[in-house]
Design an enzyme around this catalytic site. Structure first.
Site, PDB file in Angstrom:
ATOM      1  N   ASP A   1     -31.954 -19.617 -16.003  1.00  0.00           N
ATOM      2  CA  ASP A   1     -32.660 -18.405 -16.448  1.00  0.00           C
ATOM      3  C   ASP A   1     -31.704 -17.238 -16.678  1.00  0.00           C
ATOM      4  O   ASP A   1     -30.802 -16.991 -15.859  1.00  0.00           O
ATOM      5  CB  ASP A   1     -33.681 -17.979 -15.382  1.00  0.00           C
ATOM      6  CG  ASP A   1     -35.061 -18.524 -15.654  1.00  0.00           C
ATOM      7  OD1 ASP A   1     -35.327 -18.977 -16.779  1.00  0.00           O
ATOM      8  OD2 ASP A   1     -35.894 -18.489 -14.725  1.00  0.00           O
TER       9      ASP A   1
ATOM     10  N   LYS B   1     -32.716 -20.005 -20.462  1.00  0.00           N
ATOM     11  CA  LYS B   1     -34.125 -19.667 -20.705  1.00  0.00           C
ATOM     12  C   LYS B   1     -34.304 -18.170 -20.585  1.00  0.00           C
ATOM     13  O   LYS B   1     -33.734 -17.558 -19.666  1.00  0.00           O
ATOM     14  CB  LYS B   1     -35.030 -20.396 -19.709  1.00  0.00           C
ATOM     15  CG  LYS B   1     -36.513 -20.032 -19.863  1.00  0.00           C
ATOM     16  CD  LYS B   1     -37.412 -20.977 -19.110  1.00  0.00           C
ATOM     17  CE  LYS B   1     -37.517 -20.698 -17.637  1.00  0.00           C
ATOM     18  NZ  LYS B   1     -38.037 -19.359 -17.271  1.00  0.00           N
TER      19      LYS B   1
ATOM     20  N   GLU C   1     -37.331 -14.975 -20.798  1.00  0.00           N
ATOM     21  CA  GLU C   1     -38.712 -14.545 -20.945  1.00  0.00           C
ATOM     22  C   GLU C   1     -38.774 -13.513 -22.056  1.00  0.00           C
ATOM     23  O   GLU C   1     -37.895 -12.651 -22.149  1.00  0.00           O
ATOM     24  CB  GLU C   1     -39.210 -13.908 -19.642  1.00  0.00           C
ATOM     25  CG  GLU C   1     -39.267 -14.885 -18.491  1.00  0.00           C
ATOM     26  CD  GLU C   1     -39.712 -14.230 -17.190  1.00  0.00           C
ATOM     27  OE1 GLU C   1     -40.241 -13.100 -17.216  1.00  0.00           O
ATOM     28  OE2 GLU C   1     -39.527 -14.861 -16.143  1.00  0.00           O
TER      29      GLU C   1
ATOM     30  N   GLU D   1     -46.614 -20.077 -19.572  1.00  0.00           N
ATOM     31  CA  GLU D   1     -47.013 -19.883 -18.169  1.00  0.00           C
ATOM     32  C   GLU D   1     -48.349 -19.179 -18.062  1.00  0.00           C
ATOM     33  O   GLU D   1     -48.554 -18.098 -18.645  1.00  0.00           O
ATOM     34  CB  GLU D   1     -45.930 -19.094 -17.413  1.00  0.00           C
ATOM     35  CG  GLU D   1     -46.330 -18.855 -15.954  1.00  0.00           C
ATOM     36  CD  GLU D   1     -45.197 -18.502 -15.011  1.00  0.00           C
ATOM     37  OE1 GLU D   1     -44.023 -18.540 -15.424  1.00  0.00           O
ATOM     38  OE2 GLU D   1     -45.508 -18.185 -13.844  1.00  0.00           O
TER      39      GLU D   1
HETATM   40  O1  KIV Z   1     -38.098 -19.156 -12.576  1.00  0.00           O
HETATM   41  C1  KIV Z   1     -38.810 -20.163 -12.648  1.00  0.00           C
HETATM   42  O2  KIV Z   1     -38.887 -20.992 -11.719  1.00  0.00           O
HETATM   43  C2  KIV Z   1     -39.593 -20.371 -13.867  1.00  0.00           C
HETATM   44  C3  KIV Z   1     -40.624 -21.460 -13.865  1.00  0.00           C
HETATM   45  C4  KIV Z   1     -41.795 -21.052 -13.057  1.00  0.00           C
HETATM   46  C5  KIV Z   1     -41.005 -21.853 -15.243  1.00  0.00           C
HETATM   47  O3  KIV Z   1     -39.403 -19.680 -14.810  1.00  0.00           O
END
Ligand code: KIV
Length: 267
Positions: free
Chosen positions: A89, A119, A121, A184
């Site tokens: 992330d 990833k 958001e 989500e």
């Molecule tokens: O940070 C995380 O664990 C997530 C998942 C819930 C998709 O983004």
């Protein structure tokens, strides 16, 4: 590599799974042991989520996660995983600070962790940032719907129901070149419509059964959740109970001098 050995997966395998209607599995990991174990269990993707801030560090939200923390946990997990695609992330607020900042941060994740995908958001507002990252050769997975980094703006962890906005957000990620998108906490019917519309795999969490794949936080999946278990979680084990019982049994044996035995004592 010989054909009979499990080949490391790539984002091409994620795209192929959508074409072949094969469901994808993704689970979080934050350390070497869990990285090894979930990879050996055969999942397609291992996500080093910024949920590390909540699950590992006990923070109330993911907002506090830093780039240094994601690099630290990402490097450990990527080193442990041999087969699955490792996704890390991008922590708040780096995707909101312009294309250059996002590329610098994402490149650091790629270079210093060894992960394959980052990833982020975002809404349709992050289209330019995703396109910039992809143009720089950095695979991106989008994350729309309930965006935990925006929990204060969204007014809590609530189901997101604005169909037009959700569709626009997922389409923007796909058009910008993302290799997949997490959906989500959105109604199943909207998730199904998005999945049928976008050409990239959708990975759902609290988004019903019709996404191209599913993701869960490992601690939820194995019954290690300390707080309320979200309704979209199915715990497949009770590790909280097992761990508590094991430690309590060991403590009793220590107190009653049953541990260690002679066999457990080096000569
Ligand atoms: O940070 C995380 O664990 C997530 C998942 C819930 C998709 O983004």
């Amino acid at each position: 590599m010989p054909d009979h050995l499990p080949r490391p997966l790539t984002i091409r395998d994620l795209a192929a799974a959508k074409q072949e209607r094969r469901r994808l599995s993704m689970v979080t990991a934050y350390d070497w042991t869990s990285g090894r174990l979930v990879d050996a269990a055969g999942v397609d993707c291992v996500l080093v989520g910024d949920s590390v801030a909540m699950v590992v560090a006990g923070r109330p939200t993911t907002v506090s996660a830093t780039l240094d923390q994601m690099v630290y946990h990402g490097e450990i997990v990527a080193r442990a995983v041999e087969r699955a695609v490792v996704i890390v992330d991008l922590p708040f607020p780096l995707q909101h600070l312009g294309v250059r900042t996002a590329i610098e941060a994402a490149a650091r994740l790629l270079k210093e962790t060894g992960c394959q995908v980052i990833k982020l958001e975002g809404t349709a507002g992050q289209r330019e940032v995703i396109a910039g990252l992809v143009a720089a050769g950095i695979p991106v997975m989008g994350h729309v719907g309930l965006r935990p980094q925006a929990v204060h703006q969204l007014g809590g962890y609530r189901v997101q129901r604005d169909r037009d906005q959700l569709l626009a957000d997922a389409l923007a990620a796909a058009e910008a070149g993302a290799c997949g998108v997490v959906l989500e906490c959105i109604p199943a019917a909207i998730a199904a419509e998005i999945t049928a519309t976008v050409p990239i795999p959708t990975i759902g969490i609290g988004a019903g059964p019709d996404c191209d794949g599913q993701v869960l936080v490992l601690h939820d999946l194995v019954g290690l959740t300390l707080d309320k278990v979200p309704c979209f979680v199915r715990p497949y084990a009770d590790l909280k109970g097992t761990l508590g019982e094991a430690v309590a049994a060991w403590r009793r044996d220590v107190e009653t001098r049953q541990f260690p035995s002679a066999a457990e004592t080096p000569a």
